[in-house]
Design an enzyme around this catalytic site. Structure first.
Site, mmCIF file in Angstrom:
data_model
loop_
_atom_site.group_PDB
_atom_site.id
_atom_site.type_symbol
_atom_site.label_atom_id
_atom_site.label_comp_id
_atom_site.label_asym_id
_atom_site.label_seq_id
_atom_site.Cartn_x
_atom_site.Cartn_y
_atom_site.Cartn_z
ATOM 1 N N SER A 66 0.956 -1.066 -0.062
ATOM 2 C CA SER A 66 0.012 -0.063 -0.060
ATOM 3 C C SER A 66 0.798 1.172 0.205
ATOM 4 C CB SER A 66 -0.862 -0.006 1.162
ATOM 5 O OG SER A 66 -1.689 1.336 1.314
ATOM 6 N N TYR B 195 -3.018 -0.808 9.987
ATOM 7 C CA TYR B 195 -3.087 -1.224 8.436
ATOM 8 C C TYR B 195 -1.681 -0.712 7.889
ATOM 9 C CZ TYR B 195 -4.426 -1.491 3.445
ATOM 10 O OH TYR B 195 -4.199 -1.417 2.297
#
Length: 259
Positions: free
Chosen positions: A165, A177
Site C-alpha cells: 500500500s 493497516y
C-alpha cells in the site's frame, strides 16, 4: 538493480500487454478472491488460461466468481473457504496437501486479502482490532506462504505476490493497516534475500494505489469513486508477475499508479 533500472522495469510492467494464453496450464491461488481486486485478478488469470484456486472467507462470494468463470468456459476453478483471522497453521498445511493431491503443483500465489481496521491515532487504537488487522494482513500471509512453500519451490517458476500500500511507509492515523503493510514489504524482502541465489522462486509486492474498491470507499467516504481506476485498469502488474516473463524479477515493490 539501480534506481533507474528499477524505474524502467516498473514502467515496462505497468505497460505489459499479455498474450491470450500467457498463463495457460498454471495453477494460481488468490486470497480475497470473492470481491474487489482479488475477484478481478482471479477472473483475469482464468481468462489467460490459469486454473484459479479461489480462497476467501465468504462461500457465497467465491461461488459467484466460480460460476462466472465456469459460464465463460474457462479452466474449472476450485473454492477454498478460509477465514484468515481464525484459521490454524495445521489447517493451512492440510490445504497445501489438498492442493498437491488435487492439482499436483502450485505455480503462484496472490496474497490479496486484507482489512482496513480503524483510522485513528495509535494511542487510541483498539488492541483487539489491532490484533485482527495484523493477523489477517500479515501473520496469515506468512503462515500460508510457509505452508505452501514446498509446492511453490517445486514449481518451475513459482511466484508469490504480496499486496502492499501507499501507506507502507507509515502514515499518521493509518494505524495497524500501515504497520501491516510495512511488515508485508519486509516479509517480501526477507523471503527474497533468503531464496534468490539458489531457487527459481520469486517474491514481489504490488501497491495497487487508489482503486475503486469497498476498502477505498471506507477509507475515503467523501471521495468520488468514478475518479479512481478500477481493478481491471491495474491488472498488468498482477498478470506480469505470474508469467514466466517475470522469472528474473525478484524483491520488487511495483506501484500500479506511480505519482
Amino acid at each position: 538493480m539501480t534506481t533507474s533500472q528499477d524505474h524502467a522495469l516498473h514502467e515496462q510492467i505497468r505497460a505489459f500487454s499479455p498474450a491470450a494464453d500467457c498463463l495457460k496450464d498454471k495453477i494460481i491461488l488468490v486470497t480475497g478472491a470473492g470481491a474487489g481486486i482479488g475477484r478481478v485478478a482471479a477472473l483475469t488469470y482464468a481468462k489467460l488460461g490459469a486454473t484459479v484456486l479461489l480462497l476467501g472467507r465468504t462461500q457465497s462470494k467465491l461461488e459467484e466468481v466460480y460460476d462466472e468463470i465456469e459460464a465463460q468456459g474457462l479452466p474449472t476453478p476450485a473454492i477454498l473457504p478460509m477465514d484468515l483471522e481464525k484459521v490454524t497453521f495445521a489447517q493451512m498445511n492440510e490445504t497445501a496437501r489438498l492442493i498437491e493431491r488435487e492439482f499436483g503443483r502450485l505455480d503462484g500465489v496472490l496474497h490479496n486479502a486484507s482489512i482496513l481496521g480503524a483510522l485513528t491515532p495509535l494511542e487510541m487504537y483498539d488492541p483487539i482490532t489491532f490484533e485482527q488487522v495484523m493477523r489477517i494482513n500479515t501473520t496469515s500471509v506468512f503462515m500460508l506462504t510457509q505452508a505452501l512453500f514446498p509446492l511453490l519451490m517445486a514449481a518451475p517458476s513459482g511466484s508469490v505476490v504480496f499486496t502492499s500500500s501507499g501507506v507502507a511507509k507509515p502514515r499518521a492515523f493509518w494505524g495497524a493497516y500501515a504497520l501491516s503493510k510495512q511488515a508485508t514489504e519486509g516479509m517480501c524482502e526477507l523471503f527474497t534475500q533468503e531464496t534468490q541465489n539458489h531457487t527459481a522462486l520469486r517474491f514481489n509486492a504490488i501497491n495497487p494505489g487508489a482503486t475503486r474498491t469497498n476498502m477505498r470507499a471506507h477509507a475515503f467516504p467523501g471521495e468520488d469513486p468514478n475518479t479512481l481506476k478500477t481493478p481491471e485498469d491495474i491488472m498488468a502488474a498482477y498478470v506480469y508477475l505470474m508469467t514466466d516473463a517475470a522469472s528474473g524479477v525478484k524483491g520488487q515493490v511495483i506501484a500500479c499508479q506511480p505519482k
